[in-house]
Design an enzyme around this catalytic site. Structure first.
Site, PDB file in Angstrom:
ATOM      1  N   ASN A 190      -4.246   9.756  -6.642  1.00 17.79           N
ATOM      2  CA  ASN A 190      -2.932  10.668  -6.842  1.00 17.79           C
ATOM      3  C   ASN A 190      -1.523   9.662  -6.655  1.00 17.79           C
ATOM      4  O   ASN A 190      -0.588  10.193  -6.555  1.00 17.79           O
ATOM      5  CB  ASN A 190      -2.903  11.313  -5.719  1.00 17.79           C
ATOM      6  CG  ASN A 190      -4.118  12.407  -5.714  1.00 17.79           C
ATOM      7  OD1 ASN A 190      -4.085  13.347  -6.866  1.00 17.79           O
ATOM      8  ND2 ASN A 190      -5.035  12.402  -4.822  1.00 17.79           N
ATOM      9  N   ARG A 232     -12.073   8.181  -2.506  1.00 21.67           N
ATOM     10  CA  ARG A 232     -12.296   9.230  -2.207  1.00 21.67           C
ATOM     11  C   ARG A 232     -13.946   9.561  -1.755  1.00 21.67           C
ATOM     12  O   ARG A 232     -14.185   9.932  -0.893  1.00 21.67           O
ATOM     13  CB  ARG A 232     -12.086  10.207  -3.524  1.00 21.67           C
ATOM     14  CG  ARG A 232     -11.702  11.747  -2.821  1.00 21.67           C
ATOM     15  CD  ARG A 232     -11.533  12.714  -3.911  1.00 21.67           C
ATOM     16  NE  ARG A 232     -10.080  12.144  -4.392  1.00 21.67           N
ATOM     17  CZ  ARG A 232      -9.598  12.346  -5.815  1.00 21.67           C
ATOM     18  NH1 ARG A 232     -10.325  13.212  -6.631  1.00 21.67           N
ATOM     19  NH2 ARG A 232      -8.273  11.925  -6.201  1.00 21.67           N
ATOM     20  N   ASP A 287      -0.039   5.138   0.941  1.00 20.86           N
ATOM     21  CA  ASP A 287      -0.391   6.108   1.910  1.00 20.86           C
ATOM     22  C   ASP A 287      -0.162   5.362   3.355  1.00 20.86           C
ATOM     23  O   ASP A 287      -1.182   4.716   3.615  1.00 20.86           O
ATOM     24  CB  ASP A 287      -1.535   6.848   1.755  1.00 20.86           C
ATOM     25  CG  ASP A 287      -1.782   7.538   0.437  1.00 20.86           C
ATOM     26  OD1 ASP A 287      -1.081   8.323   0.121  1.00 20.86           O
ATOM     27  OD2 ASP A 287      -2.947   7.256  -0.369  1.00 20.86           O
ATOM     28  N   ASP A 325       0.737  -1.108   0.093  1.00 17.13           N
ATOM     29  CA  ASP A 325      -0.135  -0.127   0.049  1.00 17.13           C
ATOM     30  C   ASP A 325       0.862   1.044  -0.010  1.00 17.13           C
ATOM     31  O   ASP A 325       2.109   1.038   0.334  1.00 17.13           O
ATOM     32  CB  ASP A 325      -0.653   0.002   1.488  1.00 17.13           C
ATOM     33  CG  ASP A 325      -1.807   1.342   1.452  1.00 17.13           C
ATOM     34  OD1 ASP A 325      -2.362   1.669   0.469  1.00 17.13           O
ATOM     35  OD2 ASP A 325      -1.696   1.834   2.751  1.00 17.13           O
TER      36      ASP A 325
HETATM   37  C1  BG6 Z   1      -5.826   5.732   0.031  1.00 19.25           C
HETATM   38  C2  BG6 Z   1      -5.833   6.399   1.345  1.00 19.25           C
HETATM   39  O1  BG6 Z   1      -4.784   5.232  -0.225  1.00 19.25           O
HETATM   40  O2  BG6 Z   1      -6.533   6.439  -1.058  1.00 19.25           O
HETATM   41  C3  BG6 Z   1      -7.385   7.151   1.769  1.00 19.25           C
HETATM   42  O3  BG6 Z   1      -5.554   5.490   2.372  1.00 19.25           O
HETATM   43  C4  BG6 Z   1      -7.771   7.891   0.477  1.00 19.25           C
HETATM   44  O4  BG6 Z   1      -7.356   7.944   2.919  1.00 19.25           O
HETATM   45  C5  BG6 Z   1      -7.794   7.024  -0.889  1.00 19.25           C
HETATM   46  O5  BG6 Z   1      -9.209   8.315   0.579  1.00 19.25           O
HETATM   47  C6  BG6 Z   1      -8.059   7.812  -2.147  1.00 19.25           C
HETATM   48  O6  BG6 Z   1      -7.155   8.788  -2.237  1.00 19.25           O
HETATM   49  P1  BG6 Z   1      -7.300   9.888  -3.442  1.00 19.25           P
HETATM   50  O7  BG6 Z   1      -6.060  10.611  -3.561  1.00 19.25           O
HETATM   51  O8  BG6 Z   1      -7.858   9.196  -4.734  1.00 19.25           O
HETATM   52  O9  BG6 Z   1      -8.344  10.931  -3.041  1.00 19.25           O
HETATM   53 MG    MG Z   2      -2.713   3.081   3.439  1.00 21.17          MG
END
Ligand code: BG6
Ligand code: MG
Length: 213
Positions: A116, A47, A9, A7
């Site tokens: 992202n 999201r 984040d 993973d």
């Molecule tokens: C995950 C995070 O990796 O990505 C979540 O743990 C986040 O907190 C999710 O909501 C979606 O991310 P993004 O950047 O597409 O808004």
């Molecule tokens: Mg994570």
């Protein structure tokens, strides 16, 4: 272990704190206090699903158009934090583990629900480690659904039973187990109780520990 699936984040980099800051700011605008405990439910989740969780905890229902506007606002704050992020923010031990896995011939994938994710890995300059990258743009169901991990294993051409997932989110651990993979949790053993083992940070892991799972 033939493959290791990371993973992003909260595992390789502490962008989980940036997601929390951005959601907290958005919640405050809605008159809601987003607690750390409720934030655990957002980790690993896409999201719009995250926004729906915040709204449902607080008994709020909004039209789709308004939800799109709020989710975009949160993402603008989040990408602002990412723009300011330094390469050095990669978590201690992450590069050493990626290096060791690569040198041992173990396949490496990234499986992040984030849209992202590609920007973040380029910011950290770690793209070279990954044999496959699956992000939030490539899946239809976010964690805890196993789709993202199954897709990563297929791209690596390995069987799920030969994969170990490294995850910091309860939804992520659940997804890994549902995919039939071993899973190392990063964080609290109470929250990540379904993981095969839990450590405080990626710096505590090495190939020997992973091979013994
Ligand atoms: C995950 C995070 O990796 O990505 C979540 O743990 C986040 O907190 C999710 O909501 C979606 O991310 P993004 O950047 O597409 O808004
Ligand atoms: Mg994570």
């Amino acid at each position: 272990m033939i493959a290791c699936i990371f993973d992003l984040d909260g595992v390789l980099v502490d962008t989980a704190q940036y997601h929390f800051l951005a959601w907290k700011k958005l919640a405050a605008e809605l008159g809601i206090d987003l607690t750390l405990q409720n934030n655990e439910r957002l980790k690993g989740v896409g999201r719009m699903d995250s926004l729906n969780i915040i709204l449902s905890i607080n008994g709020i229902s909004l039209p789709e158009e308004e939800k799109e506007r709020l989710a975009t606002k949160k993402n603008t704050w989040f990408t602002g934090y990412i723009d300011a992020m330094k390469k050095e923010e990669i978590l201690p031990g992450a590069v050493a583990l990626l290096d060791a896995l690569q040198q041992s011939g173990i396949k490496i994938a990234l499986a992040s629900s984030s849209k992202n994710a590609q920007t973040v890995i380029d910011k950290l300059d770690i793209r070279k480690y990954f044999d496959a990258i699956v992000d939030g743009n490539m899946i239809s169901r976010s964690k805890p659904d196993p789709e993202i991990f199954i897709t990563a294993a297929m791209q690596l051409n390995v069987s799920p039973v030969d994969c170990i997932v490294i995850e910091d989110a309860e939804a992520g651990v659940e997804a890994a187990k549902a995919a039939g993979m071993k899973c190392v949790g990063i964080g609290s053993a109470a929250t990540l109780s379904k993981a095969d083992c839990v450590v405080d940070g990626i710096g505590m892991l090495n190939i020997d520990i992973l091979n013994k799972l």
